[in-house]
Motif scaffolding. Structure first.
Motif, PDB file in Angstrom:
ATOM      1  N   PRO A  31      15.145  -3.248   5.082  1.00 44.87           N
ATOM      2  CA  PRO A  31      14.538  -4.158   4.107  1.00 44.87           C
ATOM      3  C   PRO A  31      15.341  -4.276   2.816  1.00 44.87           C
ATOM      4  O   PRO A  31      16.171  -3.422   2.498  1.00 44.87           O
ATOM      5  CB  PRO A  31      13.174  -3.528   3.842  1.00 44.87           C
ATOM      6  N   LYS A  32      15.041  -5.347   2.076  1.00 46.84           N
ATOM      7  CA  LYS A  32      15.690  -5.592   0.785  1.00 46.84           C
ATOM      8  C   LYS A  32      15.277  -4.495  -0.200  1.00 46.84           C
ATOM      9  O   LYS A  32      14.320  -3.765   0.013  1.00 46.84           O
ATOM     10  CB  LYS A  32      15.296  -6.963   0.248  1.00 46.84           C
ATOM     11  N   ILE A  64      12.281   0.323  -2.375  1.00 43.42           N
ATOM     12  CA  ILE A  64      11.656   1.087  -3.462  1.00 43.42           C
ATOM     13  C   ILE A  64      10.198   1.384  -3.107  1.00 43.42           C
ATOM     14  O   ILE A  64       9.742   2.525  -3.224  1.00 43.42           O
ATOM     15  CB  ILE A  64      11.785   0.338  -4.803  1.00 43.42           C
ATOM     16  N   GLY A  65       9.473   0.363  -2.658  1.00 40.43           N
ATOM     17  CA  GLY A  65       8.084   0.565  -2.255  1.00 40.43           C
ATOM     18  C   GLY A  65       7.951   1.579  -1.133  1.00 40.43           C
ATOM     19  O   GLY A  65       7.105   2.483  -1.182  1.00 40.43           O
ATOM     20  N   GLY A 118       3.762   2.106  -4.653  1.00 41.07           N
ATOM     21  CA  GLY A 118       4.579   1.623  -3.535  1.00 41.07           C
ATOM     22  C   GLY A 118       3.864   0.573  -2.699  1.00 41.07           C
ATOM     23  O   GLY A 118       4.434  -0.462  -2.361  1.00 41.07           O
ATOM     24  N   VAL A 119       2.602   0.814  -2.388  1.00 36.85           N
ATOM     25  CA  VAL A 119       1.833  -0.149  -1.591  1.00 36.85           C
ATOM     26  C   VAL A 119       1.646  -1.450  -2.365  1.00 36.85           C
ATOM     27  O   VAL A 119       1.816  -2.547  -1.814  1.00 36.85           O
ATOM     28  CB  VAL A 119       0.470   0.451  -1.168  1.00 36.85           C
ATOM     29  N   ILE A 120       1.324  -1.349  -3.653  1.00 41.67           N
ATOM     30  CA  ILE A 120       1.156  -2.565  -4.471  1.00 41.67           C
ATOM     31  C   ILE A 120       2.458  -3.345  -4.531  1.00 41.67           C
ATOM     32  O   ILE A 120       2.460  -4.577  -4.388  1.00 41.67           O
ATOM     33  CB  ILE A 120       0.643  -2.206  -5.878  1.00 41.67           C
ATOM     34  N   LEU A 121       3.584  -2.665  -4.721  1.00 41.15           N
ATOM     35  CA  LEU A 121       4.884  -3.342  -4.761  1.00 41.15           C
ATOM     36  C   LEU A 121       5.167  -4.059  -3.445  1.00 41.15           C
ATOM     37  O   LEU A 121       5.573  -5.232  -3.441  1.00 41.15           O
ATOM     38  CB  LEU A 121       5.997  -2.337  -5.075  1.00 41.15           C
ATOM     39  N   ILE A 122       4.950  -3.390  -2.331  1.00 42.72           N
ATOM     40  CA  ILE A 122       5.179  -4.010  -1.023  1.00 42.72           C
ATOM     41  C   ILE A 122       4.275  -5.234  -0.838  1.00 42.72           C
ATOM     42  O   ILE A 122       4.731  -6.288  -0.373  1.00 42.72           O
ATOM     43  CB  ILE A 122       4.975  -2.986   0.111  1.00 42.72           C
ATOM     44  N   LEU A 123       3.010  -5.114  -1.213  1.00 43.41           N
ATOM     45  CA  LEU A 123       2.082  -6.246  -1.090  1.00 43.41           C
ATOM     46  C   LEU A 123       2.501  -7.414  -1.981  1.00 43.41           C
ATOM     47  O   LEU A 123       2.487  -8.569  -1.532  1.00 43.41           O
ATOM     48  CB  LEU A 123       0.662  -5.813  -1.430  1.00 43.41           C
ATOM     49  N   LEU A 124       2.866  -7.123  -3.230  1.00 46.14           N
ATOM     50  CA  LEU A 124       3.294  -8.196  -4.130  1.00 46.14           C
ATOM     51  C   LEU A 124       4.545  -8.893  -3.616  1.00 46.14           C
ATOM     52  O   LEU A 124       4.645 -10.135  -3.657  1.00 46.14           O
ATOM     53  CB  LEU A 124       3.527  -7.654  -5.543  1.00 46.14           C
TER      54      LEU A 124
END
Length: 156
Positions: free
Chosen positions: A80-81, A86-87, A132-138
């Protein structure tokens, strides 16, 4: 590679701070950092978030192992990018931190308490997983905005 470096950093910081809390505070001891707002509150949580699934140690260990496996799989299969890395690294490091507590102590060491809103006590690993989860979702939602929704209905 970034996923694993970040995971090691998160894991190391989480375990270091938990060690300091366990060796310098008594269970249920509270130390005000910002009175009535932020408190260090050392508790041992046998469950998951908000004490749910209390005493489901082996189930929570299994869930952590599944999360760790999923992160490793996604990283190796999809490369992944950077934002997703990071997430994923935050989630992996947090999952490893809480997994270590469950295996070694049978409970997770929690110590961060936002008294002003009476938010349940949590730790750095929990914070890393949540961020991490919030970053991935966003990132997922943002990338979904660039995709067409299918054929235009304006051609009639």
């Amino acid at each position: 590679m970034l996923v694993y470096v970040l995971a090691v950093v998160v894991f190391g910081l989480d375990q270091l701070v938990k060690y300091i809390v366990r060796t310098t505070m008594a269970v249920n001891q509270m130390i005000p950092i910002w009175p009535h707002v932020l408190v260090l509150d050392y508790i041992q949580n046998p469950g998951a978030a908000w004490g749910m699934l209390g005493h489901a140690r082996y189930f929570l260990i299994l869930v952590a192992l599944i999360v760790i496996g999923a992160v490793v799989y996604v990283q190796s299969k999809y490369r992944p990018k950077i934002g997703y890395q990071i997430g994923l690294g935050l989630v992996l490091g947090g999952a490893l931190g809480n997994l270590m507590d469950r295996i070694v102590y049978g409970k997770v060491t929690d110590f961060i308490y936002f008294q002003i809103i009476n938010f349940p006590v949590f730790n750095l690993a929990d914070s890393a997983i949540t961020i991490g989860v919030i970053l991935i979702l966003l990132l997922s939602l943002r990338s979904g905005q660039n995709r067409p929704n299918g054929p235009s209905q304006d051609t009639q």
